[in-house]
Design a protein around this motif. Structure first.
Motif, PDB file in Angstrom:
ATOM      1  N   GLN A 191      -2.760  -7.189  -6.590  1.00 53.68           N
ATOM      2  CA  GLN A 191      -3.280  -5.821  -7.909  1.00 53.68           C
ATOM      3  C   GLN A 191      -4.009  -5.131  -7.020  1.00 53.68           C
ATOM      4  O   GLN A 191      -5.159  -5.528  -6.148  1.00 53.68           O
ATOM      5  CB  GLN A 191      -3.596  -6.375  -9.209  1.00 53.68           C
ATOM      6  N   LYS A 192      -4.662  -4.186  -7.786  1.00 53.92           N
ATOM      7  CA  LYS A 192      -4.769  -3.121  -6.922  1.00 53.92           C
ATOM      8  C   LYS A 192      -5.050  -1.684  -7.893  1.00 53.92           C
ATOM      9  O   LYS A 192      -3.802  -2.073  -8.551  1.00 53.92           O
ATOM     10  CB  LYS A 192      -4.842  -2.119  -5.383  1.00 53.92           C
ATOM     11  N   GLN A 222      -3.285  -1.244 -13.114  1.00 54.25           N
ATOM     12  CA  GLN A 222      -3.961  -2.300 -11.864  1.00 54.25           C
ATOM     13  C   GLN A 222      -2.519  -2.260 -11.796  1.00 54.25           C
ATOM     14  O   GLN A 222      -1.125  -2.422 -13.041  1.00 54.25           O
ATOM     15  CB  GLN A 222      -4.094  -3.427 -13.176  1.00 54.25           C
ATOM     16  N   VAL A 223      -1.981  -2.306 -10.774  1.00 54.94           N
ATOM     17  CA  VAL A 223      -0.337  -2.581 -10.515  1.00 54.94           C
ATOM     18  C   VAL A 223       0.136  -3.462  -9.712  1.00 54.94           C
ATOM     19  O   VAL A 223      -0.830  -3.611  -8.750  1.00 54.94           O
ATOM     20  CB  VAL A 223       0.577  -1.203  -9.530  1.00 54.94           C
ATOM     21  N   GLY A 259       0.941  -1.205   0.225  1.00 57.46           N
ATOM     22  CA  GLY A 259       0.599  -0.035  -0.314  1.00 57.46           C
ATOM     23  C   GLY A 259       0.610   1.116  -0.066  1.00 57.46           C
ATOM     24  O   GLY A 259       0.089   2.141  -0.115  1.00 57.46           O
ATOM     25  N   ARG A 260       2.097   0.763   0.640  1.00 53.32           N
ATOM     26  CA  ARG A 260       2.856   2.829   0.680  1.00 53.32           C
ATOM     27  C   ARG A 260       4.223   2.670  -0.082  1.00 53.32           C
ATOM     28  O   ARG A 260       4.834   3.985   0.179  1.00 53.32           O
ATOM     29  CB  ARG A 260       2.866   2.651   2.131  1.00 53.32           C
ATOM     30  N   SER A 261       4.198   1.531  -0.803  1.00 50.18           N
ATOM     31  CA  SER A 261       6.129   1.344  -1.235  1.00 50.18           C
ATOM     32  C   SER A 261       5.736   0.800  -2.669  1.00 50.18           C
ATOM     33  O   SER A 261       6.198   1.904  -3.823  1.00 50.18           O
ATOM     34  CB  SER A 261       6.707   0.920  -0.477  1.00 50.18           C
ATOM     35  N   MET A 262       4.854   0.142  -2.419  1.00 48.75           N
ATOM     36  CA  MET A 262       5.122  -0.585  -4.011  1.00 48.75           C
ATOM     37  C   MET A 262       3.464   0.188  -4.976  1.00 48.75           C
ATOM     38  O   MET A 262       3.633   0.084  -6.440  1.00 48.75           O
ATOM     39  CB  MET A 262       3.942  -1.991  -3.910  1.00 48.75           C
ATOM     40  N   PHE A 263       2.723   0.945  -4.033  1.00 51.55           N
ATOM     41  CA  PHE A 263       2.026   1.092  -4.539  1.00 51.55           C
ATOM     42  C   PHE A 263       2.034   3.117  -4.530  1.00 51.55           C
ATOM     43  O   PHE A 263       0.676   3.712  -4.894  1.00 51.55           O
ATOM     44  CB  PHE A 263       0.547   1.438  -3.999  1.00 51.55           C
ATOM     45  N   ALA A 264       3.108   3.477  -4.155  1.00 52.26           N
ATOM     46  CA  ALA A 264       3.516   4.631  -3.407  1.00 52.26           C
ATOM     47  C   ALA A 264       4.339   4.730  -3.461  1.00 52.26           C
ATOM     48  O   ALA A 264       5.662   4.673  -3.049  1.00 52.26           O
ATOM     49  CB  ALA A 264       2.366   4.666  -2.317  1.00 52.26           C
ATOM     50  N   GLY A 265       4.940   6.703  -3.788  1.00 54.78           N
ATOM     51  CA  GLY A 265       5.905   7.503  -4.111  1.00 54.78           C
ATOM     52  C   GLY A 265       6.958   6.242  -4.917  1.00 54.78           C
ATOM     53  O   GLY A 265       6.773   6.710  -5.414  1.00 54.78           O
ATOM     54  N   VAL A 266       7.990   5.936  -4.365  1.00 53.54           N
ATOM     55  CA  VAL A 266       9.429   6.063  -5.680  1.00 53.54           C
ATOM     56  C   VAL A 266       9.663   4.310  -6.555  1.00 53.54           C
ATOM     57  O   VAL A 266       9.431   4.613  -7.484  1.00 53.54           O
ATOM     58  CB  VAL A 266      10.899   5.563  -4.918  1.00 53.54           C
ATOM     59  N   VAL A 287      -6.227  -4.576  -2.479  1.00 51.91           N
ATOM     60  CA  VAL A 287      -6.344  -5.492  -3.371  1.00 51.91           C
ATOM     61  C   VAL A 287      -7.439  -6.545  -3.459  1.00 51.91           C
ATOM     62  O   VAL A 287      -8.383  -6.947  -3.513  1.00 51.91           O
ATOM     63  CB  VAL A 287      -5.074  -6.648  -2.722  1.00 51.91           C
ATOM     64  N   ASP A 288      -7.134  -6.480  -4.575  1.00 48.45           N
ATOM     65  CA  ASP A 288      -8.764  -7.153  -5.152  1.00 48.45           C
ATOM     66  C   ASP A 288      -8.565  -8.152  -5.045  1.00 48.45           C
ATOM     67  O   ASP A 288     -10.157  -8.931  -5.261  1.00 48.45           O
ATOM     68  CB  ASP A 288      -8.737  -6.675  -6.782  1.00 48.45           C
TER      69      ASP A 288
END
Length: 477
Positions: free
Chosen positions: A72-73, A93-94, A12-19, A119-120
């Protein structure tokens, strides 16, 4: 002032956010997943004892209970700053990943909430390489913890649970996780500091974390932090971006307490038992019945305050988390076989659960408003503990008064918004189910004056309510 450059290394906060979104594809490549090799056992037996260090033994002890979470989300492309986004309604989708820890052989797994948030389809890879699905059971967003249930047809190995209460700065710790998709990656370091409060952004801050020097990377979130004995002492949650060897974990005692509360809240939405228990966060602390609600299945079937629960069905119970987990598989109408200790004797009781309905399912709010004149909600256990510490009391729970109806019995007795209702007519009001049992009890339906207790500004007060008669009140409506 700590800059808000903290990133949580997981879905939630690194794979899907930020860098992570600096990649044009927004996809993190998955490393090859290799199941543990049981054939190593024969070779291990031939390895010299000097090489089988405490670190080796600790990882070997805990690793089978560590699982890898991936899925994935859907994210809004423009919000993520993705290359190729075409407008405000662009979505993509990531992939993401994280780690979890098995705490019950039936497949219940603790992880961070941000690992499974939105996450789906949650997929979990077990220690033997099998990949299966999982579903979210309970979560606590503000504490960034979640409980998921893995779809399995065999008992799973569980993590040895330790305590974070006796951690020492400088002692060795080990982290295991799905770092960048390299499953069961193990890193070692020390406890760098204790009781760290760490802000993530303007909306969230972690409290009372363990700071460690073990390497934590994207994908480690939700994985275990171990002591040198291989006992789990925390859940790895975050790293400081741009720093080296600065990472953080949620202490194990805090994890156990929060997850137990999450499960209790989940169970209270499904089942009526009338039980409230006490017990510490560690194995062996035990579970004692603290309160039995009026008109509840527990009261009907003979459970009493002070009983120590040692088994539910075939599952031993060593602490409150064990008891909460044992109740997860119960369905309304089940007859639960309980082994208890009472006054030095062990005895077996059968308690039949009931379905949440009527007052407990939501009508209790209407009933409390019409008969007493209050709107109430449960007080967090942490709030009760603070009250007990400051007031040197032993209250087990209470209901926060959110509103008082003008002219009602509560208003006439001076009950105010912000008070905490502790009990009525000799029964505790630890939760809404307690209040429902009291209001539906035959003694209450006869409309007596009922003594009540409240806490206001760290003072305990009492008075006498003339509770409205349900039949008369219904006639007036």
């Amino acid at each position: 002032m700590l800059p808000t450059t903290l990133r949580c290394p997981a879905v939630g906060r690194s794979m899907f956010a930020g860098v992570a979104f600096s990649l044009a594809s927004s996809m993190l490549p998955m490393a090859a997943q290799t199941p543990s090799d049981s054939g190593n056992a024969a070779r291990i037996s031939q390895v010299s004892s000097a090489r089988q260090t405490p670190t080796v033994l600790a990882i070997r002890r805990a690793a089978p209970a560590v699982v890898n979470i991936h899925g994935q989300k859907t994210v809004r492309a423009t919000a993520a700053g993705m290359a190729g986004a075409t407008g405000p309604d662009s979505f993509r989708q990531v992939n993401g990943m994280g780690t979890g820890v098995v705490i019950d052989p039936r497949g219940y797994v603790i992880t961070n909430f941000h690992v499974v948030e939105d996450v789906d389809d949650i997929l979990v890879t077990l220690d033997n390489g099998q990949t299966t699905s999982a579903k979210l059971i309970a979560s606590r967003i503000r504490n960034d913890l979640a409980l998921i249930k893995v779809d399995v047809d065999r008992p799973l190995p569980t993590i040895p649970r330790g305590t974070s209460s006796d951690l020492m700065v400088g002692e060795s710790v080990i982290a295991i996780g799905n770092a960048f998709g390299y499953v069961h990656t193990s890193t070692q370091g020390i406890v760098s500091a204790l009781h760290r409060d760490v802000p993530v952004n303007e909306a969230q801050e972690y409290h009372d974390l363990i700071q460690i020097s073990a390497g934590i990377n994207p994908g480690n979130s939700g994985g275990p932090l171990l002591n040198i004995d291989g006992d789990m002492i925390g859940v790895n949650v975050a790293v400081r971006v741009g720093a080296q060897q600065i990472a953080f974990a949620i202490p194990m005692d805090q994890v156990v307490e929060i997850v137990t509360e999450m499960i209790d809240e989940h169970n209270e939405k499904r089942l009526v038992t009338g039980l409230r228990t006490n017990g510490g966060p560690r194995d062996g602390d035990g579970v004692t019945v603290a309160n039995v609600s009026a008109s509840s299945p527990a009261a009907r079937d003979g459970l009493m305050p002070g009983d120590r629960v040692v088994r539910v069905g075939s599952q031993p119970v060593d602490d409150r988390l064990d008891f909460a987990l044992a109740m997860l598989n119960a369905t309304p109408g089940d007859s639960l076989e309980l082994a208890i200790e009472r006054e030095g004797r062990q005895m077996d009781l059968a308690m039949r659960t009931e379905q949440v309905s009527g007052a407990v399912a939501g009508g209790v709010e209407e009933l409390a408003w019409s008969l007493i004149g209050i709107q109430a909600r449960p007080v967090a256990d942490s709030t009760i503990r603070r009250l007990n510490t400051r007031m040197r009391t032993k209250y087990r729970g209470g209901l926060y008064i959110a509103n008082v109806r003008p002219g009602s019995p509560a208003d006439q007795q001076g009950i105010s918004t912000g008070d905490v209702l502790l009990g009525i007519h000799g029964w505790q009001t630890s939760n809404m189910a307690d209040l429902a049992g009291i209001l539906e009890h035959p003694d209450m339906q006869r409309g007596p004056k009922a003594k009540f207790y409240i806490v206001r500004r760290e003072q305990t007060l009492f008075g006498h309510l003339q509770i409205a008669n349900q039949a008369d009140n219904a006639a007036r409506r």
